[in-house]
Design an enzyme around this catalytic site. Structure first.
Site, short mmCIF file in Angstrom:
data_model
loop_
_atom_site.label_atom_id
_atom_site.label_comp_id
_atom_site.label_asym_id
_atom_site.label_seq_id
_atom_site.Cartn_x
_atom_site.Cartn_y
_atom_site.Cartn_z
N ASN A 79 0.81 -1.22 0.00
CA ASN A 79 0.00 0.00 0.00
C ASN A 79 0.85 1.27 0.00
O ASN A 79 0.39 2.32 -0.45
CB ASN A 79 -0.92 -0.05 1.24
CG ASN A 79 -1.51 1.29 1.56
OD1 ASN A 79 -2.48 1.73 0.95
ND2 ASN A 79 -0.92 1.99 2.54
N TYR A 144 3.24 9.69 -11.28
CA TYR A 144 2.36 8.85 -10.45
C TYR A 144 1.54 7.87 -11.30
O TYR A 144 1.49 6.67 -11.02
CB TYR A 144 1.44 9.77 -9.63
CG TYR A 144 0.55 9.08 -8.64
CD1 TYR A 144 1.00 8.71 -7.38
CD2 TYR A 144 -0.79 8.80 -8.95
CE1 TYR A 144 0.17 8.09 -6.47
CE2 TYR A 144 -1.63 8.19 -8.04
CZ TYR A 144 -1.14 7.84 -6.80
OH TYR A 144 -1.98 7.22 -5.89
N1 LIG Z 1 -5.76 8.67 -1.00
C1 LIG Z 1 -6.10 8.56 -2.28
O1 LIG Z 1 -6.89 9.35 -2.78
C2 LIG Z 1 -5.55 7.45 -3.13
C3 LIG Z 1 -6.17 7.21 -4.37
C4 LIG Z 1 -5.66 6.21 -5.18
C5 LIG Z 1 -4.58 5.44 -4.74
N2 LIG Z 1 -3.99 5.71 -3.53
C6 LIG Z 1 -2.86 4.87 -3.13
O2 LIG Z 1 -3.13 4.32 -1.85
C7 LIG Z 1 -1.92 4.12 -1.14
C8 LIG Z 1 -2.00 4.77 0.21
O3 LIG Z 1 -2.20 6.15 0.05
P1 LIG Z 1 -2.69 7.11 1.22
O4 LIG Z 1 -3.60 8.08 0.62
O5 LIG Z 1 -3.13 6.32 2.39
O6 LIG Z 1 -1.29 7.85 1.54
P2 LIG Z 1 -0.73 8.49 2.89
O7 LIG Z 1 0.28 9.50 2.45
O8 LIG Z 1 -1.83 8.92 3.79
O9 LIG Z 1 0.01 7.25 3.59
C9 LIG Z 1 1.10 6.62 2.99
C10 LIG Z 1 1.94 5.95 4.04
O10 LIG Z 1 3.00 5.27 3.37
C11 LIG Z 1 4.21 5.51 4.09
N3 LIG Z 1 5.33 5.34 3.15
C12 LIG Z 1 5.71 6.17 2.14
N4 LIG Z 1 6.79 5.69 1.53
C13 LIG Z 1 7.12 4.53 2.16
C14 LIG Z 1 8.13 3.57 1.96
N5 LIG Z 1 9.06 3.69 1.00
N6 LIG Z 1 8.17 2.49 2.78
C15 LIG Z 1 7.25 2.33 3.76
N7 LIG Z 1 6.26 3.23 3.98
C16 LIG Z 1 6.19 4.31 3.19
C17 LIG Z 1 4.07 6.92 4.63
O11 LIG Z 1 4.96 7.16 5.73
C18 LIG Z 1 2.59 6.93 5.03
O12 LIG Z 1 2.41 6.49 6.37
C19 LIG Z 1 -0.82 4.69 -2.04
O13 LIG Z 1 -0.22 3.65 -2.79
C20 LIG Z 1 -1.56 5.62 -2.97
O14 LIG Z 1 -0.89 5.82 -4.18
C21 LIG Z 1 -4.47 6.69 -2.72
#
Ligand SMILES: NC(=O)c1ccc[n+]([C@@H]2O[C@H](COP(=O)([O-])OP(=O)(O)OC[C@H]3O[C@@H](n4cnc5c(N)ncnc54)[C@H](O)[C@@H]3O)[C@@H](O)[C@H]2O)c1
Length: 259
Positions: A79, A144
């Protein structure tokens, strides 16, 4: 028998929600995050949570995290992800590379280490977090979308190569999610209402919507689902043509007899 799961990026947002859902379902949960404080905080609030401080881009740290977890997990949720906004015309190469490094290479690195242990343990389930940004171009999204589109193909390749190890690999593609990295976007009320109106289901998605889909794919309910991307977006990616005018019938178009 109790199950175990490791969720990367579980210190915040969608990952935290998945970790909590898995905890509710009785899993032992590895809360893996590069942000150690966040991982500790989430893990300590769970019934059976283990904080794992590691970056998904570092195979040595992932091996160490697995040693601390103490077993090959039944499920891995890749994730962790980052975003760096900016128009392509002047996007820095560092921003381009860092997103590819975490969102694509990080998933490969983490999966390779975990899959080897899953294979030795008789199998498992992997869910990769993609995005609708990997399906439709996302203006000002930098690398992205390219990383997420690549991850979709990587998911399919893993499912083909690792089927013989009884490892299933699927992905979940969230749409407009009111939380996590998108939370700042939705503080702009104009963007918020425009996006809400355009989603056929009539609302933004929640982190819980995504956690439900992930847990379904990890569970025995999804035992024969392999190599698929589950799009969880209220049908917004299907609605491109809905924004163009279209007659209700050809009889209503042009002159002649039609009125
Ligand atoms: N929030 C959205 O709208 C959305 C939409 C589509 C996809 N996503 C995807 O969902 C996933 C989670 O996104 P989110 O919105 O919860 O993001 P977020 O920024 O709230 O949380 C991401 C977490 O990942 C951790 N992280 C970052 N790089 C890391 C690494 N190299 N190793 C370990 N941990 C790491 C960060 O410290 C953070 O705690 C991502 O892959 C994102 O691309 C999110």
């Amino acid at each position: 028998m109790s199950k175990s799961i490791i969720v990367t990026g579980a210190g915040a947002g969608i990952g935290e929600s998945i970790a909590r859902r898995a905890d509710d379902a009785g899993y032992k949960v590895g809360v893996l995050d590069v942000n150690n404080e966040a991982a500790e905080e989430v893990a300590s609030s769970l019934t059976n949570g283990v904080a794992l401080h590691a970056s998904t881009t570092d195979p040595v740290q992932i091996e160490q995290a697995l040693d601390i977890f103490g077993e090959a997990p039944d499920a891995l949720v890749n994730n962790a992800g980052i975003v760096r906004f900016g128009p392509l015309i002047d996007l820095s190469i560092d921003d381009w590379r860092s997103v590819l490094e975490v969102n694509l290479s990080g998933v490969f690195i983490c999966s390779q280490v975990v899959a080897a242990r899953m294979r030795d343990n008789g199998g498992g389930s992997i869910v990769n977090m993609t995005s609708i940004a990997g399906i439709q171009p996302n203006v000002n999204g930098g690398s992205y979308g390219a990383a997420k589109a690549g991850l979709h193909l990587l998911t399919r390749q893993m499912s083909v190569e690792w089927g013989e190890f009884r490892i299933r690999v699927n992905s979940v593609a969230p749409g407009f999610i009111d939380g996590g990295m998108s939370a700042p976007i939705f503080q702009d009320l104009e963007i918020r209402s425009t996006r809400e109106e355009r989603v056929p289901s009539g609302r933004l998605g929640t982190v819980e919507d995504i956690a439900s889909a992930v847990m379904f794919l990890c569970s025995e309910e999804g035992a024969y689902i392999n190599g698929n991307q589950l799009v969880v977006d209220g049908s917004v990616t299907n609605s491109l043509m809905a924004s163009f005018p279209r007659p209700k019938s050809v009889d209503s178009v042009g002159g002649g007899d039609s009125q």
